[in-house]
Design an enzyme around this catalytic site. Structure first.
Site, PDB file in Angstrom:
ATOM      1  N   ARG A   1      61.687  35.745  57.812  1.00  0.00           N
ATOM      2  CA  ARG A   1      61.676  36.457  59.096  1.00  0.00           C
ATOM      3  C   ARG A   1      60.497  37.421  59.119  1.00  0.00           C
ATOM      4  NH1 ARG A   1      67.050  39.565  59.916  1.00  0.00           N
ATOM      5  NH2 ARG A   1      67.779  37.405  59.858  1.00  0.00           N
TER       6      ARG A   1
ATOM      7  N   HIS B   1      64.984  39.314  54.608  1.00  0.00           N
ATOM      8  CA  HIS B   1      64.423  38.040  55.085  1.00  0.00           C
ATOM      9  C   HIS B   1      62.895  38.066  55.081  1.00  0.00           C
ATOM     10  CE1 HIS B   1      67.875  35.664  56.635  1.00  0.00           C
ATOM     11  NE2 HIS B   1      68.463  36.848  56.776  1.00  0.00           N
TER      12      HIS B   1
ATOM     13  N   GLU C   1      78.189  39.545  55.291  1.00  0.00           N
ATOM     14  CA  GLU C   1      77.829  38.421  56.163  1.00  0.00           C
ATOM     15  C   GLU C   1      78.023  37.122  55.379  1.00  0.00           C
ATOM     16  OE1 GLU C   1      74.352  40.786  58.725  1.00  0.00           O
ATOM     17  OE2 GLU C   1      73.784  39.258  57.256  1.00  0.00           O
TER      18      GLU C   1
ATOM     19  N   HIS D   1      74.814  34.824  54.732  1.00  0.00           N
ATOM     20  CA  HIS D   1      73.572  35.436  54.261  1.00  0.00           C
ATOM     21  C   HIS D   1      73.446  35.303  52.736  1.00  0.00           C
ATOM     22  CE1 HIS D   1      70.558  38.899  54.609  1.00  0.00           C
ATOM     23  NE2 HIS D   1      70.758  38.798  53.297  1.00  0.00           N
TER      24      HIS D   1
END
Length: 267
Positions: free
Chosen positions: A133, A177, A246, A249
């Protein structure tokens, strides 16, 4: 929060100066008093944190950052890269996503390909939602979180939370990320011939903000919990660690570049 030193300042390292000498250390305590010493100790902790603060890579392209497309290793891996489209908590394509691709540093890509290979032998497959990301995408998330008037995605992503509570808890100014070794994903069950894959019931969708998204959340069904654990076991087998808040993740451990962020676009 990540602390940085002012421009031109130099960090104090352990084992240097008066702090490495016991007599000088004791003299400082007597001179300044316990309260002042506590403040000085806290300052040293800030300095040490600054030394480990992530640095932005100068790379301008995926090749310069050594990021590879997972489909160069697994051409038919299932993908639904959420931030390249509108089906996400922002409700639009996110800055930095110019194509729906999963880029990862080579060690993470290799490990993820091994997970996929192992699962296919059991008639399961991965489905990828996000991989590397760009740092600019994270900044876009923070900008969105500050705009409290934009509530379009509340029913799908944070129905039980006020948007003002998202920043700092669910949305941070720095994301793992951006270090190139973290993935968001789920699992599918496939027919014996590898076709007709259907997603497993995990209890929530992607980027659902709330306790129900915790990997071992209370209140989910036994089947949903078992599916989350099945995914976790498959990922852990190849060195990925789950973020317990999460279920989707995972980060490769150890990370290839733990103190480097990247901001090349996904394209």
């Amino acid at each position: 929060m990540k602390h940085r030193l002012p421009v031109g300042a130099h960090p104090v390292r352990e084992g240097s100066g008066a702090w490495s000498k016991p007599r000088a250390f004791a003299h400082r305590v007597r001179s300044y008093g316990i309260a002042s010493f506590i403040v000085l100790a806290a300052c040293l902790q800030v300095v040490r944190a600054a030394e480990q603060a992530p640095q932005l890579s100068p790379a301008k392209t995926a090749a310069q950052a050594d990021l590879v497309d997972i489909r160069s290793l697994v051409p038919d891996i299932a993908e639904d890269i959420k931030y390249a489209g509108r089906d996400n908590f922002v409700g639009r394509p996110v800055h930095g996503y110019l194509a729906p691709k999963c880029l990862l540093l080579r060690p993470a890509a290799d490990a993820l390909a091994r997970v996929e290979h192992d699962l296919r032998a059991q008639h399961y497959r991965l489905k990828l939602w996000d991989c590397y990301r760009p740092a600019r995408a994270v900044a876009d998330f923070v900008h969105w979180a500050h705009d409290l008037s934009d509530q379009r995605t509340k029913p799908q992503h944070y129905p039980n939370l006020d948007k003002s509570k998202l920043l700092g808890v669910y949305i941070a100014p720095v994301s793992g990320h951006s270090r190139g070794a973290t993935v968001d994903l789920t699992m599918e069950r496939c027919a014996a011939d590898g076709t007709h894959c259907a997603p497993l019931d995990m209890g929530t969708g992607f980027d659902w903000f709330g306790v129900r998204a915790h990997t071992d959340a209370p209140g989910i069904s036994a089947t949903q919990l078992a599916n989350r654990h099945r995914l976790r076991a498959a990922m852990e087998h190849e060195g990925f660690k789950n973020y317990s808040m999460e279920w989707w993740h995972y980060t490769l451990a150890p990370e290839p570049t733990p103190h480097t962020l990247y901001d090349v676009p996904v394209q």
